[in-house]
Enzyme design. Sequence first.
Site, mmCIF file in Angstrom:
data_model
loop_
_atom_site.group_PDB
_atom_site.id
_atom_site.type_symbol
_atom_site.label_atom_id
_atom_site.label_comp_id
_atom_site.label_asym_id
_atom_site.label_seq_id
_atom_site.Cartn_x
_atom_site.Cartn_y
_atom_site.Cartn_z
ATOM 1 N N HIS A 115 0.857 -1.186 0.000
ATOM 2 C CA HIS A 115 0.000 0.000 0.000
ATOM 3 C C HIS A 115 0.896 1.239 0.000
ATOM 4 C CE1 HIS A 115 -3.503 2.461 0.733
ATOM 5 N NE2 HIS A 115 -2.839 3.076 1.683
ATOM 6 N N GLU A 180 8.970 1.368 -2.297
ATOM 7 C CA GLU A 180 8.152 0.156 -2.478
ATOM 8 C C GLU A 180 8.999 -0.969 -3.072
ATOM 9 O OE1 GLU A 180 4.246 0.502 -4.322
ATOM 10 O OE2 GLU A 180 4.179 2.638 -3.867
HETATM 11 C C1 GAR Z 1 1.836 0.926 -6.348
HETATM 12 O O1 GAR Z 1 2.169 2.222 -5.955
HETATM 13 C C2 GAR Z 1 1.095 0.217 -5.230
HETATM 14 O O2 GAR Z 1 1.529 0.573 -3.956
HETATM 15 C C3 GAR Z 1 -0.311 0.692 -5.464
HETATM 16 O O3 GAR Z 1 -0.460 0.667 -6.867
HETATM 17 C C4 GAR Z 1 0.805 0.949 -7.467
HETATM 18 C C5 GAR Z 1 1.068 -0.115 -8.512
HETATM 19 O O4 GAR Z 1 2.227 0.193 -9.231
HETATM 20 N N1 GAR Z 1 -1.256 -0.132 -4.820
HETATM 21 C C6 GAR Z 1 -2.370 0.326 -4.284
HETATM 22 O O5 GAR Z 1 -2.705 1.486 -4.345
HETATM 23 C C7 GAR Z 1 -3.225 -0.723 -3.599
HETATM 24 N N2 GAR Z 1 -4.230 -0.113 -2.821
HETATM 25 P P1 GAR Z 1 2.972 -0.929 -10.059
HETATM 26 O O6 GAR Z 1 1.912 -1.552 -10.983
HETATM 27 O O7 GAR Z 1 4.002 -0.194 -10.833
HETATM 28 O O8 GAR Z 1 3.525 -1.935 -9.115
#
Ligand code: GAR
Length: 217
Positions: A115, A180
């Site tokens: 998250h 992340e």
């Molecule tokens: C990331 O920032 C993740 O933390 C968020 O979506 C993005 C996906 O990026 N997730 C959420 O918001 C879940 N509630 P990515 O497809 O490049 O990994």
Amino acid sequence: MSTQPKKRVGVLISGRGSNMLSLVEAAKAPDYPAKIVVVGSNRPDAKGLEHAAAEGFATFALDHRLYGKDREFFERDLHARLVENNVELLVLAGFLRLLTPWFVSQWQGRMINIHPALLPSFPGLHTHERALKAGVRIHGATVHFVTAEMDVGPIIAQGAVPVLDGDNLNDLATRVLAVEHQIYPMALEAVASGKAVVDGFRVKVKGFDQDDKSLIC
Ligand code: GAR
């Protein structure tokens, strides 16, 4: 090197899949305790599916829009795909679907999510906008076990970043995304190796008296 068999991991995405790729990179290490066996998406056009296929992974797309309003109807097919691939641990990496209690119960203790905020601050959507608006000086990301309540499960790893004067949405999102990519591989390693175990609201890391510093950055 560990003699334990690697845990079979399914990754679910909805978009570009940069977190999924950070896990793919980490899992290339011979002693990494997890092996990605399939990458799935609820959006057939998710860019991350192409990246995963290019890396040689099995992929699938199940378009949730074809299942109408019944979430469990979609989830039963999703669950079947994961079971077919003998998935043991499920990793949500930007999978933007709310999950029903039924699905969560199937994967209880075996499903983790990332998250883009320091939970319990800013659960839900638009976390970076809300962090900027709130004027917080520290923001970040959290990896947690998934429970029936959204963005609430026991916390495995967290990474913090400063919010700087003059930051815009993109600056902050970029800084958080970088963290992340650091914490998700560490968290998956801790869970897949069996070191991180849930004890009530707390995730305890076996073999450490204090918090495992590798789960904080
Ligand atoms: C990331 O920032 C993740 O933390 C968020 O979506 C993005 C996906 O990026 N997730 C959420 O918001 C879940 N509630 P990515 O497809 O490049 O990994």
